[in-house]
Motif scaffolding. Structure first.
Motif, PDB file in Angstrom:
ATOM      1  N   VAL A 246      18.628 -29.536 117.086  1.00 55.76           N
ATOM      2  CA  VAL A 246      19.877 -29.016 117.655  1.00 55.76           C
ATOM      3  C   VAL A 246      20.154 -27.648 117.044  1.00 55.76           C
ATOM      4  N   HIS A 247      20.415 -26.661 117.901  1.00 59.52           N
ATOM      5  CA  HIS A 247      20.784 -25.321 117.448  1.00 59.52           C
ATOM      6  C   HIS A 247      22.272 -25.099 117.696  1.00 59.52           C
ATOM      7  N   SER A 248      22.943 -24.565 116.713  1.00 58.57           N
ATOM      8  CA  SER A 248      24.366 -24.272 116.860  1.00 58.57           C
ATOM      9  C   SER A 248      24.582 -22.979 117.627  1.00 58.57           C
ATOM     10  N   SER A 274      26.237 -35.682 120.755  1.00 62.47           N
ATOM     11  CA  SER A 274      26.378 -37.065 121.239  1.00 62.47           C
ATOM     12  C   SER A 274      27.479 -37.192 122.281  1.00 62.47           C
ATOM     13  N   GLU A 275      28.507 -36.338 122.187  1.00 64.69           N
ATOM     14  CA  GLU A 275      29.601 -36.378 123.163  1.00 64.69           C
ATOM     15  C   GLU A 275      29.119 -36.021 124.560  1.00 64.69           C
ATOM     16  N   TRP A 280      24.156 -42.216 120.768  1.00 65.86           N
ATOM     17  CA  TRP A 280      23.573 -42.536 119.455  1.00 65.86           C
ATOM     18  C   TRP A 280      23.000 -41.322 118.712  1.00 65.86           C
ATOM     19  N   LEU A 281      23.087 -40.126 119.295  1.00 64.34           N
ATOM     20  CA  LEU A 281      22.623 -38.935 118.574  1.00 64.34           C
ATOM     21  C   LEU A 281      23.394 -38.708 117.272  1.00 64.34           C
ATOM     22  N   LYS A 282      24.627 -39.221 117.189  1.00 58.58           N
ATOM     23  CA  LYS A 282      25.438 -38.997 115.982  1.00 58.58           C
ATOM     24  C   LYS A 282      25.065 -39.941 114.850  1.00 58.58           C
ATOM     25  N   LYS A 283      24.093 -40.845 115.078  1.00 59.75           N
ATOM     26  CA  LYS A 283      23.698 -41.811 114.046  1.00 59.75           C
ATOM     27  C   LYS A 283      22.192 -41.731 113.779  1.00 59.75           C
ATOM     28  N   PRO A 284      21.726 -40.651 113.173  1.00 59.80           N
ATOM     29  CA  PRO A 284      20.294 -40.520 112.905  1.00 59.80           C
ATOM     30  C   PRO A 284      19.875 -41.372 111.703  1.00 59.80           C
TER      31      PRO A 284
END
Length: 355
Positions: A246-248, A274-275, A280-284
């Motif tokens: 993920v790039h900011s 994840s939004e 589930w991307l927020k729970k690596p």
């Protein structure tokens, strides 16, 4: 002692050094990190690889197209996807775009361009001065534990192929450089980026297979925090547990560039992704974060390379010259090689965009 010292083993520095070496000059490349490629970078992490710099190569122009052709022929690059996605106003839309990646990691591109070059890794230039016999003297700081490589270097010409703010740490009027050259370097600005590499359990792979639409690359052109999300493990030849990169956005990176707790910053980026994409991307299972202080040149100079104009040959090159990031870097490196050659022996030099 060398004919040419090239500072920086990114795309510009490598393309310049290769042309000069092939013409017959003795060339040394000085690089502060442990590998070649600059922002075309890959990290070994958790038993796999993640491309935390350049996402992929796309046919931007003749220079990148030539590099793609050469690397596809050598089985270094493969077509990753012919469709990228954009997330705008809550909707995913498909855009045709040929994206090429290196299954072994994008830093394989730098390794290819670095073949047969003498590169001193783990060396940062601290100062440049002139010698009594009209040569450049480079004082080097050791950034790793390799104390075998000399800590100074003498050369007839210098190519500076690093971001302008880093170059200005040792380029100044005291070594005979013209003030307008320094002013041009000071005018160049860069956008930062924070990159998150995150891994998930193999069980999540089935969820990805059921995605509708299926995607490998999603950009966020109008998002305050996110710039891009990519399914990095899909670049590899063997199916592996999911890895996302993920790039900011530049605004997000500017807010958190000096943060002491980068893991929390990375977690916030994953929560944003994840939004919009997959809950589930927020729970690596694991994550690593890298900050790129000079990720993208925001206002490149309208020149192919930037000679210093002093008594001894010195020239700046990179994506600070011309438009197009990697395209600009490759072209600028070649332009710097042509300029240096004109200042030295004017040897026959390959000026094509073939690699």
């Amino acid at each position: 002692m060398f004919d040419v010292a090239v500072i920086g083993a990114g795309m510009a520095g490598l393309s310049c050094a290769q042309r000069l070496r092939q013409a017959g000059y003795s060339v040394a490349v000085v690089e502060k990190s442990r590998g070649a490629g600059g922002r075309v970078a890959t990290r070994r992490v958790q038993g796999t690889r993640a491309d935390h710099g350049a996402r992929y190569l796309e046919p931007q122009g003749e220079a990148v197209q030539g590099l793609i052709d050469a690397l596809v022929d050598r089985d270094i690059l493969k077509l990753w996807t012919d469709t990228v996605w954009e997330f705008i106003q809550g909707e995913l839309s498909a855009i045709p775009n040929s994206c090429y990646v290196a299954p072994a990691g994008m830093n394989a591109i730098g390794k290819y361009l670095a073949e047969d070059l003498e590169i001193w890794f783990g060396r940062r230039v601290q100062a440049i001065s002139t010698t009594d016999n009209q040569m450049w003297h480079l004082s080097l700081e050791v950034t790793n534990d390799n104390l075998q490589t000399p800590q100074e270097l003498i050369a007839k010409a210098v190519v500076v192929a690093i971001p302008a703010p880093q170059a200005l740490m040792f380029l100044d009027a005291e070594i005979g450089l013209q003030s307008d050259f320094i002013d041009k370097l000071r005018s160049v600005e860069y956008d930062p980026c924070i990159t998150v590499m995150a891994g998930y359990s193999a069980a999540k792979q089935q969820d990805l297979s059921n995605l509708n639409p299926q995607w490998k690359s999603v950009s966020f052109p109008d998002n305050a925090d996110l710039a891009w999300v990519g399914l990095d493990n899909s670049k590899r030849l063997n199916l592996q547990p999911p890895v996302f990169v993920v790039h900011s956005s530049a605004n997000f990176a500017e807010r958190y560039l000096e943060a002491a707790d980068l893991e929390t910053v990375g977690q916030e980026l994953l929560s944003r992704a994840s939004e919009y994409l997959i809950p589930w991307l927020k729970k690596p299972e694991w994550l690593q974060v890298h900050r790129w202080r000079y990720a993208f040149c925001g206002n490149p100079l309208p020149v192919s390379c930037l000679p210093a104009g002093g008594n001894l040959p010195l020239v700046c090159a990179g994506d600070l010259c011309g438009e197009g990031q990697i395209e600009a870097a490759l072209r600028s490196g070649l332009a710097a090689a042509i300029w240096v050659n004109s200042q030295l022996q004017d040897l026959p030099l390959d000026s094509t965009l073939n690699w």
